[in-house]
Design a protein around this motif. Sequence first.
Motif, PDB file in Angstrom:
ATOM      1  N   ARG A  22       0.831  -1.209   0.000  1.00 56.54           N
ATOM      2  CA  ARG A  22       0.000   0.000   0.000  1.00 56.54           C
ATOM      3  C   ARG A  22       0.868   1.262   0.000  1.00 56.54           C
ATOM      4  NH1 ARG A  22      -4.553  -1.686   4.533  1.00 56.54           N
ATOM      5  NH2 ARG A  22      -5.847  -3.004   3.178  1.00 56.54           N
ATOM      6  N   GLU A  23       2.007   1.204   0.705  1.00 55.75           N
ATOM      7  CA  GLU A  23       2.921   2.345   0.729  1.00 55.75           C
ATOM      8  C   GLU A  23       3.570   2.539  -0.638  1.00 55.75           C
ATOM      9  OE1 GLU A  23       5.700   1.758   3.888  1.00 55.75           O
ATOM     10  OE2 GLU A  23       4.149   1.740   5.446  1.00 55.75           O
ATOM     11  N   GLU A  24       3.847   1.434  -1.335  1.00 59.51           N
ATOM     12  CA  GLU A  24       4.389   1.533  -2.693  1.00 59.51           C
ATOM     13  C   GLU A  24       3.378   2.190  -3.628  1.00 59.51           C
ATOM     14  OE1 GLU A  24       6.848  -1.986  -4.112  1.00 59.51           O
ATOM     15  OE2 GLU A  24       5.700  -2.926  -2.508  1.00 59.51           O
ATOM     16  N   VAL A  25       2.131   1.745  -3.532  1.00 62.15           N
ATOM     17  CA  VAL A  25       1.065   2.296  -4.370  1.00 62.15           C
ATOM     18  C   VAL A  25       0.960   3.804  -4.174  1.00 62.15           C
ATOM     19  CG1 VAL A  25      -1.444   2.362  -4.731  1.00 62.15           C
ATOM     20  CG2 VAL A  25      -0.274   0.160  -4.511  1.00 62.15           C
ATOM     21  N   GLU A  26       0.971   4.245  -2.929  1.00 62.09           N
ATOM     22  CA  GLU A  26       0.821   5.666  -2.637  1.00 62.09           C
ATOM     23  C   GLU A  26       2.000   6.474  -3.179  1.00 62.09           C
ATOM     24  OE1 GLU A  26      -0.976   9.098  -1.471  1.00 62.09           O
ATOM     25  OE2 GLU A  26      -1.811   7.078  -1.665  1.00 62.09           O
ATOM     26  N   ALA A  27       3.221   5.944  -3.028  1.00 59.29           N
ATOM     27  CA  ALA A  27       4.407   6.644  -3.519  1.00 59.29           C
ATOM     28  C   ALA A  27       4.359   6.803  -5.036  1.00 59.29           C
ATOM     29  CB  ALA A  27       5.669   5.889  -3.105  1.00 59.29           C
ATOM     30  N   VAL A  28       3.961   5.743  -5.733  1.00 56.28           N
ATOM     31  CA  VAL A  28       3.874   5.797  -7.194  1.00 56.28           C
ATOM     32  C   VAL A  28       2.740   6.723  -7.626  1.00 56.28           C
ATOM     33  CG1 VAL A  28       3.366   4.445  -9.271  1.00 56.28           C
ATOM     34  CG2 VAL A  28       4.904   3.515  -7.527  1.00 56.28           C
ATOM     35  N   ARG A  29       1.615   6.642  -6.955  1.00 62.88           N
ATOM     36  CA  ARG A  29       0.462   7.484  -7.309  1.00 62.88           C
ATOM     37  C   ARG A  29       0.808   8.967  -7.172  1.00 62.88           C
ATOM     38  NH1 ARG A  29      -3.542  10.277  -5.364  1.00 62.88           N
ATOM     39  NH2 ARG A  29      -2.738  10.093  -3.235  1.00 62.88           N
ATOM     40  N   GLU A  30       1.485   9.325  -6.087  1.00 63.04           N
ATOM     41  CA  GLU A  30       1.889  10.723  -5.879  1.00 63.04           C
ATOM     42  C   GLU A  30       2.838  11.201  -6.985  1.00 63.04           C
ATOM     43  OE1 GLU A  30       3.598  11.028  -2.034  1.00 63.04           O
ATOM     44  OE2 GLU A  30       1.685  10.851  -0.964  1.00 63.04           O
ATOM     45  N   SER A  31       3.756  10.321  -7.398  1.00 61.50           N
ATOM     46  CA  SER A  31       4.710  10.679  -8.446  1.00 61.50           C
ATOM     47  C   SER A  31       4.020  10.897  -9.781  1.00 61.50           C
ATOM     48  CB  SER A  31       5.785   9.596  -8.583  1.00 61.50           C
ATOM     49  OG  SER A  31       6.553   9.517  -7.411  1.00 61.50           O
ATOM     50  N   LEU A  32       3.059  10.055 -10.103  1.00 63.15           N
ATOM     51  CA  LEU A  32       2.322  10.209 -11.364  1.00 63.15           C
ATOM     52  C   LEU A  32       1.511  11.499 -11.363  1.00 63.15           C
ATOM     53  CD1 LEU A  32       1.142   6.530 -11.896  1.00 63.15           C
ATOM     54  CD2 LEU A  32       2.866   7.752 -13.232  1.00 63.15           C
ATOM     55  N   LYS A  33       0.970  11.825 -10.206  1.00 67.12           N
ATOM     56  CA  LYS A  33       0.223  13.084 -10.078  1.00 67.12           C
ATOM     57  C   LYS A  33       1.151  14.272 -10.322  1.00 67.12           C
ATOM     58  CE  LYS A  33      -2.954  15.471  -6.904  1.00 67.12           C
ATOM     59  NZ  LYS A  33      -3.564  15.439  -5.543  1.00 67.12           N
ATOM     60  N   PHE A  34       2.351  14.204  -9.747  1.00 62.82           N
ATOM     61  CA  PHE A  34       3.348  15.264  -9.938  1.00 62.82           C
ATOM     62  C   PHE A  34       3.735  15.380 -11.413  1.00 62.82           C
ATOM     63  CE2 PHE A  34       7.762  16.654 -10.304  1.00 62.82           C
ATOM     64  CZ  PHE A  34       7.760  17.818  -9.554  1.00 62.82           C
ATOM     65  N   LEU A  35       3.838  14.223 -12.088  1.00 62.36           N
ATOM     66  CA  LEU A  35       4.233  14.192 -13.496  1.00 62.36           C
ATOM     67  C   LEU A  35       3.076  14.519 -14.439  1.00 62.36           C
ATOM     68  CD1 LEU A  35       6.345  10.908 -13.307  1.00 62.36           C
ATOM     69  CD2 LEU A  35       7.273  13.187 -13.760  1.00 62.36           C
ATOM     70  N   LYS A  36       1.885  14.727 -13.835  1.00 62.87           N
ATOM     71  CA  LYS A  36       0.669  15.024 -14.615  1.00 62.87           C
ATOM     72  C   LYS A  36       0.337  13.898 -15.596  1.00 62.87           C
ATOM     73  CE  LYS A  36       0.756  20.084 -14.331  1.00 62.87           C
ATOM     74  NZ  LYS A  36       1.703  20.238 -13.236  1.00 62.87           N
ATOM     75  N   ILE A  37       0.515  12.671 -15.128  1.00 65.71           N
ATOM     76  CA  ILE A  37       0.162  11.481 -15.914  1.00 65.71           C
ATOM     77  C   ILE A  37      -1.100  10.877 -15.310  1.00 65.71           C
ATOM     78  CG2 ILE A  37       0.876   9.142 -16.569  1.00 65.71           C
ATOM     79  CD1 ILE A  37       3.772  10.130 -16.527  1.00 65.71           C
ATOM     80  N   LYS A  38      -2.122  10.671 -16.134  1.00 64.22           N
ATOM     81  CA  LYS A  38      -3.383  10.103 -15.658  1.00 64.22           C
ATOM     82  C   LYS A  38      -3.158   8.667 -15.193  1.00 64.22           C
ATOM     83  CE  LYS A  38      -6.471  12.796 -18.639  1.00 64.22           C
ATOM     84  NZ  LYS A  38      -7.485  12.710 -19.719  1.00 64.22           N
ATOM     85  N   SER A  39      -3.721   8.363 -14.041  1.00 63.51           N
ATOM     86  CA  SER A  39      -3.546   7.008 -13.518  1.00 63.51           C
ATOM     87  C   SER A  39      -4.756   6.596 -12.697  1.00 63.51           C
ATOM     88  CB  SER A  39      -2.286   6.924 -12.653  1.00 63.51           C
ATOM     89  OG  SER A  39      -2.450   7.655 -11.450  1.00 63.51           O
ATOM     90  N   PHE A  40      -4.871   5.311 -12.501  1.00 63.54           N
ATOM     91  CA  PHE A  40      -5.862   4.771 -11.570  1.00 63.54           C
ATOM     92  C   PHE A  40      -5.273   3.542 -10.902  1.00 63.54           C
ATOM     93  CE2 PHE A  40      -6.579   2.406 -15.431  1.00 63.54           C
ATOM     94  CZ  PHE A  40      -7.005   1.147 -15.030  1.00 63.54           C
TER      95      PHE A  40
END
Length: 316
Positions: A22-40
Amino acid sequence: MKVCILYNKVREKDKPDRYGVREEVEAVRESLKFLKIKSFVLEIDEDYKWINILKKKKVDVVINLCEDFGGNPEGEGYIASFLELLKIPYTGSPPFSLFLCLDKMKAKDIVSKNGILTPEYFLPSDFPTSSPIGYPLIIKPNKVDASLGISSKNVVFNEKSYKNILRKLRKNFEFIFAERFIDGREFNVSIFDDKVIGIGEVIFKIKPRIVTYKAKWEKGSKEDKGTETVCPANLNKEDEEKIKYLSLKIFKLLNMRDYGRIDFRMDKEGKIYFLEANPNPDISKNSGFYKALKYSKISYEFFVKRLIERAIERSS
């Protein structure tokens, strides 16, 4: 671009090692948000609905954080195989590498046959009453990860303790192997983008000097307080270069890709022994891998971006 962060379902009854994803998921999700890449984020379960979701959403890349499937560690290889069949680009190592590295004895066979030292090892099922190579030994479950089944009692110094730990482990694990215990320094090497980005060393304040399950997953325990990983390791130039060379060679031999971790021990004479390889290590911001990224001045956002780029490059 549409990116899916895929991870294995975590249940309330699961052991602590399962919650780290879950901590990995959150770290990756935050990075994608910073990079302005759409994710789910998509959690996999044994109902297989996630496969239809991947198809319908027309995903461009999957960031594969799956560590098992249905509680089976071999499931990480199954998930990568599904992604291959669906022809969806994904990050991390391919199925062959995931299966191979999980079977630690098979990985040792390949590495040792290519001229790299690994502690002598054998199957206790062939020697149920005593060790054929003497003592001390460390006895480990095979085809599991996260140090499951590892405690200080796994290091044995005589026939009595050998029999006792075998009896205990056989109650919970189908596959077991034993290897000579190298009572020396322990290193974990982080690899990213075909380069060594950091060599960490486990500093032991407890004996026997091993990283147990409690050391990894029970914060505040005696084992946790007695093991600390520092990066970079304090090595002379010759040993540092040798460890880097061996790490990259093993990375290729075991068909690992994108990122991974290789573990070694160094004995009192300075000989370096391969212990195991992890093609799917923890990449949360509490991990040794993250420490290595920081040491090499690689931002987490660049790490995630490069993983996506490599996945797309392979697909084309």
